[in-house]
Design a protein around this motif. Sequence first.
Motif, PDB file in Angstrom:
ATOM      1  N   ASN A 356       0.873  -1.178   0.000  1.00  0.00           N
ATOM      2  CA  ASN A 356       0.000   0.000   0.000  1.00  0.00           C
ATOM      3  C   ASN A 356       0.911   1.228   0.000  1.00  0.00           C
ATOM      4  O   ASN A 356       1.292   1.749   1.050  1.00  0.00           O
ATOM      5  N   ARG A 357       1.270   1.675  -1.196  1.00  0.00           N
ATOM      6  CA  ARG A 357       2.194   2.792  -1.330  1.00  0.00           C
ATOM      7  C   ARG A 357       1.650   4.083  -0.731  1.00  0.00           C
ATOM      8  O   ARG A 357       2.376   4.794  -0.040  1.00  0.00           O
ATOM      9  N   PRO A 358       0.351   4.440  -0.933  1.00  0.00           N
ATOM     10  CA  PRO A 358      -0.152   5.659  -0.286  1.00  0.00           C
ATOM     11  C   PRO A 358      -0.073   5.613   1.238  1.00  0.00           C
ATOM     12  O   PRO A 358       0.235   6.625   1.869  1.00  0.00           O
ATOM     13  N   LEU A 359      -0.322   4.442   1.816  1.00  0.00           N
ATOM     14  CA  LEU A 359      -0.240   4.323   3.273  1.00  0.00           C
ATOM     15  C   LEU A 359       1.208   4.467   3.730  1.00  0.00           C
ATOM     16  O   LEU A 359       1.495   5.126   4.739  1.00  0.00           O
ATOM     17  N   GLU A 360       2.132   3.877   2.988  1.00  0.00           N
ATOM     18  CA  GLU A 360       3.543   3.972   3.339  1.00  0.00           C
ATOM     19  C   GLU A 360       4.039   5.413   3.252  1.00  0.00           C
ATOM     20  O   GLU A 360       4.753   5.892   4.140  1.00  0.00           O
ATOM     21  N   LEU A 361       3.639   6.122   2.189  1.00  0.00           N
ATOM     22  CA  LEU A 361       4.063   7.516   2.047  1.00  0.00           C
ATOM     23  C   LEU A 361       3.456   8.386   3.158  1.00  0.00           C
ATOM     24  O   LEU A 361       4.122   9.288   3.686  1.00  0.00           O
ATOM     25  N   ILE A 497      -7.868   1.590   0.063  1.00  0.00           N
ATOM     26  CA  ILE A 497      -7.159   2.688  -0.600  1.00  0.00           C
ATOM     27  C   ILE A 497      -6.639   2.197  -1.943  1.00  0.00           C
ATOM     28  O   ILE A 497      -6.766   2.880  -2.969  1.00  0.00           O
ATOM     29  N   VAL A 498      -6.039   1.006  -1.952  1.00  0.00           N
ATOM     30  CA  VAL A 498      -5.582   0.369  -3.188  1.00  0.00           C
ATOM     31  C   VAL A 498      -6.086  -1.067  -3.195  1.00  0.00           C
ATOM     32  O   VAL A 498      -6.325  -1.658  -2.134  1.00  0.00           O
ATOM     33  N   ILE A 505      -1.780  -6.880 -10.050  1.00  0.00           N
ATOM     34  CA  ILE A 505      -1.244  -5.530 -10.258  1.00  0.00           C
ATOM     35  C   ILE A 505      -2.017  -4.557  -9.355  1.00  0.00           C
ATOM     36  O   ILE A 505      -3.254  -4.532  -9.388  1.00  0.00           O
ATOM     37  N   PRO A 506      -1.311  -3.744  -8.513  1.00  0.00           N
ATOM     38  CA  PRO A 506      -2.001  -2.779  -7.652  1.00  0.00           C
ATOM     39  C   PRO A 506      -2.715  -1.712  -8.460  1.00  0.00           C
ATOM     40  O   PRO A 506      -2.211  -1.253  -9.501  1.00  0.00           O
ATOM     41  N   GLN A 507      -3.895  -1.331  -7.984  1.00  0.00           N
ATOM     42  CA  GLN A 507      -4.639  -0.261  -8.628  1.00  0.00           C
ATOM     43  C   GLN A 507      -5.396   0.524  -7.550  1.00  0.00           C
ATOM     44  O   GLN A 507      -5.751  -0.014  -6.501  1.00  0.00           O
TER      45      GLN A 507
END
Length: 662
Positions: A356-361, A497-498, A505-507
């Motif tokens: 979860n890239r948005p959560l990590e950022l 969120i994703v 593939i993440p979306q």
Amino acid sequence: MSWISTLAPWQWAIFAVVPIGIILLYFLKLRREPIEIPSTYLWSRTVEDLHVNSLFQRIRNNLLLLLQLLAVLLAALALLRPGQQGETSGLGRKVFLLDASASMMTEDVEQENRFAMAKLMIREQIDQMEDQDTAMLITFSDRAEVLQSFTSDRGRLRAALDRAQVTNRPTDIIGALEAADGLANPRRSSEAGDVNDIQVADPLPADLLIFSDGGFRDVADFNVGNLVPTYLKIGSDSPRNVGITAFSADRNVERPGDAQAFATVVNFGKDAETFNVSLYVDGQWRDAEAVTLEPDEEGSLTFALSDQGEAATLEARLESDDGDQGFSDDFSIDNFAYAGLRPLRTVSVLVITQGNRPLELGLTTESAAKICVADFQPPSYMESPEYTARATAGLDDLIIYDRCQPKTLPLTNTFFVAALPNADWSWASEPGQTILVDIDRTHPMMQYLELFSLLIFEGRSVTGPVGTRELVGADNGTVLALAPRDGYQDLVLGFAIVTNSDDGIPQTNTNWFAERSWPVFLLNVLRHLAGAADATNAASFLPGDTVRLRVESQIGEVQIARGSGTAETIPTGQSGTVEFVDSEMPGNYRVMADEKLVDLFAINLFSRMESQINPRSEFEIGYEKIETSGTMETRYEFWRWLLLLLLVVLALEWWLYNKRIA
């Protein structure tokens, strides 16, 4: 005319011997030595003393004996306390409700304070009770205490009254009313309307005497029944008081070295007041501000603190504007307020996610990194012994489960994204496009958020256990909810969120991560769910509250002390929980472990109702208006006049005795 005996039966038996002894003394024969004399002419008066064989002759001619017996009779009558009762209710049962809350320490009466005045009034009532009368004594502040149940023993009532102590707590009269109601209005043995229902006891009417300044809320849902309430107002009509009603400190999360202290001061009196509000940090004077308030006016003050990186205790004091340290008014407890800045620390957050890239950022921004350490792990990590140890010991301040669910909930707060914590939760709608319609902006996690522009491609509403609070509502129901769980909290978000496509593939499922509200929301979660906000300002509790704290789970015990006072050692519970009950005295309290400061908290009154010390003239109980009574049931006693007459008789007897001897 009525009588109140002050002696027990065995004491009256001893007293009855006194007049008998006086009479016998007059007939005791003296041992006389025989002396030969040449003539009895010169000894005629001496010879007359031998003529004492006639009882009636002796009584008839001796005024001293009659006066002495009269003195004994007057003493007996005085011990019986003759008197006449005025304005009596005839019930013969009294319930004394004694207000022991903080406002009763107001020093605007002839006695030491209002509480001492109320005790004196109750003592007079006890002294005036007749032998067949019964009474009970109940004190109340934020809780009620029955000091003496119904008794006719005035000595036990006086002893109970002596044990009564005023407290620093706010007022709640409902507990005391329920205690009195339990005896005066006995309940039935089963439900109303049951033909087999019987009355468990006969109703026992009683006079309910409330000795208070009226500093409590009206009681609506209460039926006085057989109680006959009388309000005895304690206090003057023009007391003087300026009080601190709020005081807190907060550290700037982005600049931890800077902090601010906020205070609110109110003039509850009827005259304008000028004074200084001084700020002390760790016992040292730091700043002061002059304030002038008109009657019923409120003032707010802000003190800036720099270079305050370490933990600190803060105190606000009202001080005289003429240079004297103290500020004098009729109620001093609210002239002081306490707050603290906790030791700086970061919170530990475990994130279980398959990506979860948005959560990590959002959790690694500059602002978030200053207050948390995030550990990202895949869902398979939940099968490891390391995770089990962390979850069962509550080592993390928050665990975020992104589209996954543990077998057992951890002993810490949680945040579930597109997943449910356990069987207590359920999905309330089918997956579909979601439109947000409502936000609970009163909750701190929802502050500074604008979410109505969000696009959510697929979401579901959730239903939680009892006590669940809706934070965000959508067209299909609740999509963000918070629920309590055995001392912890679970936050559930109904949409992802994703997501991952069929080929992995993440979306994205929403545009929230691209909005400014996303990092703000995560920062709010860290501060108010993970506890980062609690790591800045010390919590404040009311006097008498049970203080519940949480320290690091590896700490076995802590020492808690008020200021520099004697510390109390308390073992920590599961997951580092600590409960402290000796919180009666206001002040700053330090929590130590192995000579290291691990936490701070403060005890403050902060009750406008207690600080508003102007006594009320009336209040409502069960929609019945109770007005102050100008008079109490009074007994007019005559024993003092009998004692005065007794002194006159004794003086006359002494004069006659000395005259005859002469």
